[in-house]
Each structure stands twice: as structure tokens, then as C-alpha cells.
Write an enzyme that holds these catalytic residues in place. Sequence first.
Site, PDB file in Angstrom:
ATOM      1  N   HIS A  63      -5.681   2.983  -2.373  1.00 22.74           N
ATOM      2  CA  HIS A  63      -5.260   2.317  -1.700  1.00 22.74           C
ATOM      3  C   HIS A  63      -4.187   3.314  -0.659  1.00 22.74           C
ATOM      4  O   HIS A  63      -3.253   4.239  -1.643  1.00 22.74           O
ATOM      5  CB  HIS A  63      -4.850   0.943  -1.457  1.00 22.74           C
ATOM      6  CG  HIS A  63      -3.511   0.614  -2.141  1.00 22.74           C
ATOM      7  ND1 HIS A  63      -2.140   0.737  -2.378  1.00 22.74           N
ATOM      8  CD2 HIS A  63      -3.954   0.176  -3.071  1.00 22.74           C
ATOM      9  CE1 HIS A  63      -1.944   0.031  -3.187  1.00 22.74           C
ATOM     10  NE2 HIS A  63      -2.083   0.179  -3.805  1.00 22.74           N
ATOM     11  N   ASP A 166       2.835   3.990  -6.044  1.00 23.79           N
ATOM     12  CA  ASP A 166       1.523   2.888  -6.134  1.00 23.79           C
ATOM     13  C   ASP A 166       1.532   2.649  -4.613  1.00 23.79           C
ATOM     14  O   ASP A 166       2.201   2.584  -3.949  1.00 23.79           O
ATOM     15  CB  ASP A 166       2.081   1.378  -6.542  1.00 23.79           C
ATOM     16  CG  ASP A 166       1.655   0.248  -5.804  1.00 23.79           C
ATOM     17  OD1 ASP A 166       0.492   0.307  -5.736  1.00 23.79           O
ATOM     18  OD2 ASP A 166       1.817  -0.755  -5.720  1.00 23.79           O
ATOM     19  N   GLU A 196      -3.505  -2.830   1.067  1.00 23.47           N
ATOM     20  CA  GLU A 196      -3.527  -3.567   0.045  1.00 23.47           C
ATOM     21  C   GLU A 196      -2.265  -4.756  -0.148  1.00 23.47           C
ATOM     22  O   GLU A 196      -2.833  -5.750  -1.200  1.00 23.47           O
ATOM     23  CB  GLU A 196      -4.402  -2.254  -1.479  1.00 23.47           C
ATOM     24  CG  GLU A 196      -4.466  -2.904  -2.323  1.00 23.47           C
ATOM     25  CD  GLU A 196      -3.116  -3.699  -3.015  1.00 23.47           C
ATOM     26  OE1 GLU A 196      -3.142  -4.020  -3.819  1.00 23.47           O
ATOM     27  OE2 GLU A 196      -1.947  -3.082  -3.016  1.00 23.47           O
ATOM     28  N   GLU A 197      -1.555  -4.019  -0.048  1.00 18.07           N
ATOM     29  CA  GLU A 197      -0.020  -4.435  -0.296  1.00 18.07           C
ATOM     30  C   GLU A 197       0.170  -6.163   0.236  1.00 18.07           C
ATOM     31  O   GLU A 197       1.153  -6.941  -0.163  1.00 18.07           O
ATOM     32  CB  GLU A 197       0.943  -3.370  -0.395  1.00 18.07           C
ATOM     33  CG  GLU A 197       0.907  -2.367  -0.915  1.00 18.07           C
ATOM     34  CD  GLU A 197       1.305  -2.831  -2.602  1.00 18.07           C
ATOM     35  OE1 GLU A 197       1.905  -3.983  -2.995  1.00 18.07           O
ATOM     36  OE2 GLU A 197       1.692  -1.623  -3.589  1.00 18.07           O
ATOM     37  N   ASP A 219      -6.035   2.185  -9.333  1.00 13.42           N
ATOM     38  CA  ASP A 219      -4.772   1.535  -8.654  1.00 13.42           C
ATOM     39  C   ASP A 219      -3.310   1.472  -9.905  1.00 13.42           C
ATOM     40  O   ASP A 219      -3.965   1.605 -11.516  1.00 13.42           O
ATOM     41  CB  ASP A 219      -4.167  -0.056  -8.439  1.00 13.42           C
ATOM     42  CG  ASP A 219      -3.914  -0.534  -7.579  1.00 13.42           C
ATOM     43  OD1 ASP A 219      -1.959   0.445  -7.866  1.00 13.42           O
ATOM     44  OD2 ASP A 219      -3.725  -1.265  -6.807  1.00 13.42           O
ATOM     45  N   HIS A 305       7.383  -0.997  -7.421  1.00 10.93           N
ATOM     46  CA  HIS A 305       7.656  -1.506  -6.475  1.00 10.93           C
ATOM     47  C   HIS A 305       9.199  -1.192  -6.699  1.00 10.93           C
ATOM     48  O   HIS A 305       9.619  -1.728  -5.915  1.00 10.93           O
ATOM     49  CB  HIS A 305       7.169  -3.793  -6.463  1.00 10.93           C
ATOM     50  CG  HIS A 305       5.882  -2.751  -5.764  1.00 10.93           C
ATOM     51  ND1 HIS A 305       5.120  -4.066  -4.792  1.00 10.93           N
ATOM     52  CD2 HIS A 305       4.211  -2.450  -5.561  1.00 10.93           C
ATOM     53  CE1 HIS A 305       4.193  -4.676  -4.694  1.00 10.93           C
ATOM     54  NE2 HIS A 305       3.919  -3.494  -5.129  1.00 10.93           N
TER      55      HIS A 305
HETATM   56 CO    CO Z   1       1.708  -2.431  -4.675  1.00 12.24          CO
HETATM   57 ZN    ZN Z   2      -0.976  -0.220  -6.037  1.00 14.80          ZN
END
Ligand code: CO
Ligand code: ZN
Length: 328
Positions: A63, A166, A196-197, A219, A305
Site C-alpha cells: 500500500h 509503513d 489500506e489504512e 507490509d 504508526h
Molecule cells: Co499501517
Molecule cells: Zn501497512
Amino acid sequence: MFELIQQLTNVYGATGRETGVADLIETLLKDKVDSIRRDAMGNLICEKKGSDPNGKRIMLSAHMDHIGFIVAAVEKEGFLRVAPVGGVSVDASRTRHVRFANGVQGVIVQQPVKEGETPAMKHLFIDIGAADEAEALSMIQLGDIALYAPDCFRLGQYRVASPAMDDRVACALQVAVMQELGETRDTVIAVFSTQEEVGCRGAKTAAYSVEPDIGIALDVTCNGDTPETKLPAVKLGEGAAVKIMDRGSISNPELVRDLLAAGERAGVKTQREVLPFGGTDASAIQLSRGGVIAGTVSIPCRYVHSACEVIDLRDVQAAKELLKAYLK
Ligand code: CO
Ligand code: ZN
């Protein structure tokens, strides 16, 4: 690989605003695949035909989007109130440097809370240096999305930190796999997915149109190798992680076996990953049409994150060799 990660983590690409990332990836892959297209969700779909007309269709998915803060209101004094886009946390965002797509910069701050009150997103504001509401609105609009400002730096010999690891590290991995792949029997479709998130929305439409026989999400995953963290039992520097399960999907057991065997053939280290939370594009791919054989190859990552997500370059290298061996 570091240079490619650096290049990809530097591009603005909030969730739902991934065009800049797609543009860069298109320039990196246009001579390496047979076709490139984008769908209405903004997914970048790069197809490389296999030599066998009866071969399988294998979809990879990394992603492009990055979590952030959407401007929901502007105060008289020029401060911006925000709502989350994806899994940003209050803890990770206090007094962080943020940046908008148009280059406007800010500091995200948590105001003091009443005694006993838990700090929440409503207690955050962004200071962009505006004197009042009118000046703020001359710099940004409601609905603009601020991200942790781009950064990418090395830690020790093998590790790299960036706020966008990420999932740009997996975008870099997927680009490198497609650049180096050469001829294969099966057709490989590298999808660089959007949103995606917020629930793997891009992968959902991409899997529908791509119609894969097998889907593999690429990922980051979390780590269990820092103080007071235990799960998942995954360590940085111990190789590519092959996911068995997370909250979004249970990987196909034969695919897990084949991926681990490919790692062995390639002579790289692998780890088995059981994550009691989280999810990847595999959760959307596996539920497409009549169901798809799906799994995930993960890059172990610390502080996911946050503004400093840390990976180990040896794990990226291991994942690349594993995937090339699997696709051969
Ligand atoms: Co993420
Ligand atoms: Zn991710």
C-alpha cells in the site's frame, strides 16, 4: 535498497491522496513490466506476463498510503483542529513536525487536559504559524491532510527510521522485486494499493479486477524485541516474516509452506509471524470474488504508526530474495 526507501518515503502520500507515490513508482517500473494502469480508486496496477499461457495469476500488493491528520475545523486564533485518517495515536503525535501536500508545515500539539481526563484526538491542534482563521485558510483548506514530515535516516549499520516506513518500505521491496524478476512462468501483477489504512479499500477493487489465483500482501508487521513487548515473536534482523495470522486474515497454509520453502531455497532467514491484532491487504484479497488463496510477507518494524518507524535492511533483502525465489 536504502536509496530506494529514501526516495519513496520522501513523497507525500496521505491515505486517499496517493497520486504522487504512484507517479514515482510508474517512472521506476515503466520499462520493467508489460502494462501499467490505474483504477478509479487510484491503485497502480503493474502486470508482467508469464511465459505459460496456462500459468497462474499472482498478485502482490503493497500500500502507498500513509496515516495522517485531516483538518476538520479552523479556530479564530488560526489553530487547526484535526480528525484521524487511519491509526494515528495521540501519544505518538505530541509536538511533532507535520507537513501538508502543498508544503505548508506545522507542529501538532496536545493542549492540557483536565485532571483524570484521557488525552484524545479532540485535544490535538496544529499550529501552522497563522495569526488568525483567515490567514490559516489562505494556507490550507478544510479537508487537507497533514502527515508526519518526511524523514529517513540510518540507525547503526543496518537499520533505517522513517515516518512512512509503513508501507513505503514494502513499496520499495515490490519495486525491487519487479525490477529484478526477469522471466517467469506465471503472470505477476504488482499492485500498489490505496487506502489500506482505513480498511484495505484499494486492494478490494484491485483484487476484483486483477482476478488473481494467489494474492500476497507485502507490509510491515510489529516486533517483540524491545523492552516490555512480547508479541508478535518477531525480531528485527532475523529475516522476512511469513504471516500465519492477524486479525484480518488467516493465511492459506499451503501458501505459507511454499513461501517458507522459497526462503529456504533462496538461502535467507525467515520467521513465522502470529500477530494478535492488525491486518493487511491480504484480508481484502482473500475475500474477492469466489475467494483467493492469500497470505502476507512482512517486514518486521518497530514503533509502527509513529514518526520513527524502524526496519532492518537485512530483512528487506531477505524478503526480496524469498519473493524472487517464490515467483520463479
Ligand atoms: Co499501517
Ligand atoms: Zn501497512
